[in-house]
Design an enzyme around this catalytic site. Structure first.
Site, PDB file in Angstrom:
ATOM      1  N   MET A  34       0.837  -1.206   0.000  1.00  0.00           N
ATOM      2  CA  MET A  34       0.000   0.000   0.000  1.00  0.00           C
ATOM      3  C   MET A  34       0.870   1.253   0.000  1.00  0.00           C
ATOM      4  SD  MET A  34      -3.452  -0.866   2.018  1.00  0.00           S
ATOM      5  CE  MET A  34      -2.840  -0.600   3.675  1.00  0.00           C
ATOM      6  N   HIS A  41       9.134  -3.400   3.465  1.00  0.00           N
ATOM      7  CA  HIS A  41       8.669  -3.591   2.090  1.00  0.00           C
ATOM      8  C   HIS A  41       9.859  -3.892   1.165  1.00  0.00           C
ATOM      9  CE1 HIS A  41       5.414  -0.645   3.485  1.00  0.00           C
ATOM     10  NE2 HIS A  41       4.706  -1.683   3.088  1.00  0.00           N
ATOM     11  N   GLN A 157      -2.804 -12.577   7.531  1.00  0.00           N
ATOM     12  CA  GLN A 157      -2.983 -12.290   6.098  1.00  0.00           C
ATOM     13  C   GLN A 157      -2.299 -13.360   5.250  1.00  0.00           C
ATOM     14  OE1 GLN A 157      -2.817  -8.207   4.222  1.00  0.00           O
ATOM     15  NE2 GLN A 157      -0.715  -8.837   3.831  1.00  0.00           N
ATOM     16  N   MET A 188       8.522  -2.483  11.623  1.00  0.00           N
ATOM     17  CA  MET A 188       8.329  -1.357  10.693  1.00  0.00           C
ATOM     18  C   MET A 188       6.922  -1.395  10.138  1.00  0.00           C
ATOM     19  SD  MET A 188      11.840  -0.932   8.634  1.00  0.00           S
ATOM     20  CE  MET A 188      13.347  -0.576   9.533  1.00  0.00           C
ATOM     21  N   SER A 190       4.043   1.440   7.869  1.00  0.00           N
ATOM     22  CA  SER A 190       3.770   2.785   7.337  1.00  0.00           C
ATOM     23  C   SER A 190       3.062   3.613   8.397  1.00  0.00           C
ATOM     24  CB  SER A 190       2.898   2.684   6.085  1.00  0.00           C
ATOM     25  OG  SER A 190       3.464   1.765   5.172  1.00  0.00           O
TER      26      SER A 190
HETATM   27  P1  AMP Z   1       1.356  -2.942   3.502  1.00  0.00           P
HETATM   28  O1  AMP Z   1       1.914  -1.877   2.618  1.00  0.00           O
HETATM   29  O2  AMP Z   1       1.334  -2.571   4.959  1.00  0.00           O
HETATM   30  O3  AMP Z   1       0.052  -3.489   2.994  1.00  0.00           O
HETATM   31  O4  AMP Z   1       2.378  -4.153   3.432  1.00  0.00           O
HETATM   32  C1  AMP Z   1       2.745  -4.730   2.205  1.00  0.00           C
HETATM   33  C2  AMP Z   1       3.543  -5.990   2.467  1.00  0.00           C
HETATM   34  O5  AMP Z   1       4.696  -5.666   3.236  1.00  0.00           O
HETATM   35  C3  AMP Z   1       2.756  -7.028   3.266  1.00  0.00           C
HETATM   36  O6  AMP Z   1       3.056  -8.321   2.756  1.00  0.00           O
HETATM   37  C4  AMP Z   1       3.307  -6.850   4.654  1.00  0.00           C
HETATM   38  O7  AMP Z   1       3.217  -8.010   5.459  1.00  0.00           O
HETATM   39  C5  AMP Z   1       4.754  -6.503   4.377  1.00  0.00           C
HETATM   40  N1  AMP Z   1       5.347  -5.781   5.500  1.00  0.00           N
HETATM   41  C6  AMP Z   1       4.842  -4.722   6.166  1.00  0.00           C
HETATM   42  N2  AMP Z   1       5.631  -4.385   7.198  1.00  0.00           N
HETATM   43  C7  AMP Z   1       6.676  -5.248   7.190  1.00  0.00           C
HETATM   44  C8  AMP Z   1       7.833  -5.417   8.005  1.00  0.00           C
HETATM   45  N3  AMP Z   1       8.094  -4.637   9.046  1.00  0.00           N
HETATM   46  N4  AMP Z   1       8.694  -6.426   7.704  1.00  0.00           N
HETATM   47  C9  AMP Z   1       8.444  -7.252   6.652  1.00  0.00           C
HETATM   48  N5  AMP Z   1       7.375  -7.135   5.836  1.00  0.00           N
HETATM   49  C10 AMP Z   1       6.494  -6.150   6.104  1.00  0.00           C
END
Ligand code: AMP
Length: 286
Positions: A34, A41, A157, A188, A190
């Site tokens: 996102m 990410h 998820q 981490m 967003s």
């Molecule tokens: P999001 O943008 O929050 O929807 O996350 C996109 C992808 O990044 C998803 O597969 C999340 O699980 C992964 N993600 C988010 N935060 C982290 C993190 N701290 N470490 C590893 N992967 C992450």
């Protein structure tokens, strides 16, 4: 550094390109995000880079996975910076479709995974997973990846997407990448950008509680979920007295079923509001 990365905004164009690449026997990895990217990410993109010929990163703040009281409008966005970061992590294609193209006015088809979406996140965000599975199914149909990389931070998820892949016979391998943390242990996210500098140190309460639980299991042999939950609640409230705990759950790592006794295959997941910011985290207790 000049990059050859392509930014694609049109769904038919993405579809056409994906088919052309597949016809040339190139393997495709998809990293759905996102946006407002951080090192978590980027670790997914780097992992994808090692596993496939072409890495497609989608950047799309998916409106239908946010509930009416969620932060869709406030969700942080920075497309320019994201595109640069994806290029530097080795991405080949950024897919940035506009919401009106993903969900035209007459949109009426949704993908639902049952059972495992009823607990944990699903209990507190009842429309969340239907939004996630619908958008991920659409991304799978458009990008036709050979593999897709998701983060362990969103453990439920991962389970839900794996169930959808297997139930709907998507020929896609799901790769799960470990959670990337800040120096102090905060996973981490967003959403961490919502914190003021004074609030930010309190956000470690989730990680502190998880570490405490793991230590009690490994060091003291505690195997009762209720005992761990009580102590974790204390740890969270001692760090952030105003924290609101949505849930602290102990489930089997493979089935997401709640456990009565902790084993080496138990994972602890929790969701906590810290100064109004809803954070999630998890840790295997072995
Ligand atoms: P999001 O943008 O929050 O929807 O996350 C996109 C992808 O990044 C998803 O597969 C999340 O699980 C992964 N993600 C988010 N935060 C982290 C993190 N701290 N470490 C590893 N992967 C992450």
């Amino acid at each position: 550094m000049k990059s050859n990365m392509k930014t694609i905004r049109s769904i038919p164009q993405m579809q056409k390109l994906a088919r052309a690449m597949t016809a040339q026997n190139m393997t495709i990895a998809l990293v759905p995000t996102m946006g407002f990217l951080h090192d978590g990410h980027l670790s997914l993109i780097r992992r994808a880079r090692k596993l496939a010929d072409v890495v497609v990163t989608s950047v799309f703040v998916n409106p239908i996975q946010f509930g009416p009281k969620d932060d869709f409008k406030a969700y942080p966005r920075n497309e320019k910076k994201d595109i640069k970061a994806i290029a530097s992590a080795g991405g080949d294609i950024v897919f940035v479709p506009r919401a009106e193209l993903v969900y035209p006015v007459d949109f009426q088809t949704f993908v639902t995974v049952e059972k495992i979406t009823a607990t944990l996140e699903g209990e507190f965000r009842p429309t969340h997973f239907i939004g996630v599975t619908t958008v991920v199914a659409k991304l799978f149909n458009v990008v036709r990846p050979d593999l897709a990389v998701f983060g362990m931070k969103d453990y439920q998820q991962v389970m839900v997407i794996q169930q959808m892949i297997s139930d709907l016979n998507y020929p896609i391998k799901l790769i799960v990448a470990p959670t990337v943390r800040e120096k102090d242990g905060l996973a981490m996210s967003s959403r961490n950008s919502y914190f003021t500098p004074r609030q930010r140190p309190k956000a470690i309460c989730l990680y502190a509680a998880l570490k405490q639980a793991r230590a009690m299991v490994l060091r003291d042999g505690v195997d009762k979920p209720a005992v761990l939950k009580r102590k974790m609640t204390q740890v969270i409230l001692s760090i952030c007295p105003t924290a609101q705990i949505d849930y602290i759950a102990f489930t089997d790592f493979d089935s997401l079923q709640p456990v009565k006794r902790i084993t080496r295959n138990t994972i602890c997941s929790l969701a906590v509001r810290v100064h109004g910011v809803r954070l999630i985290d998890n840790m295997k207790l072995s």
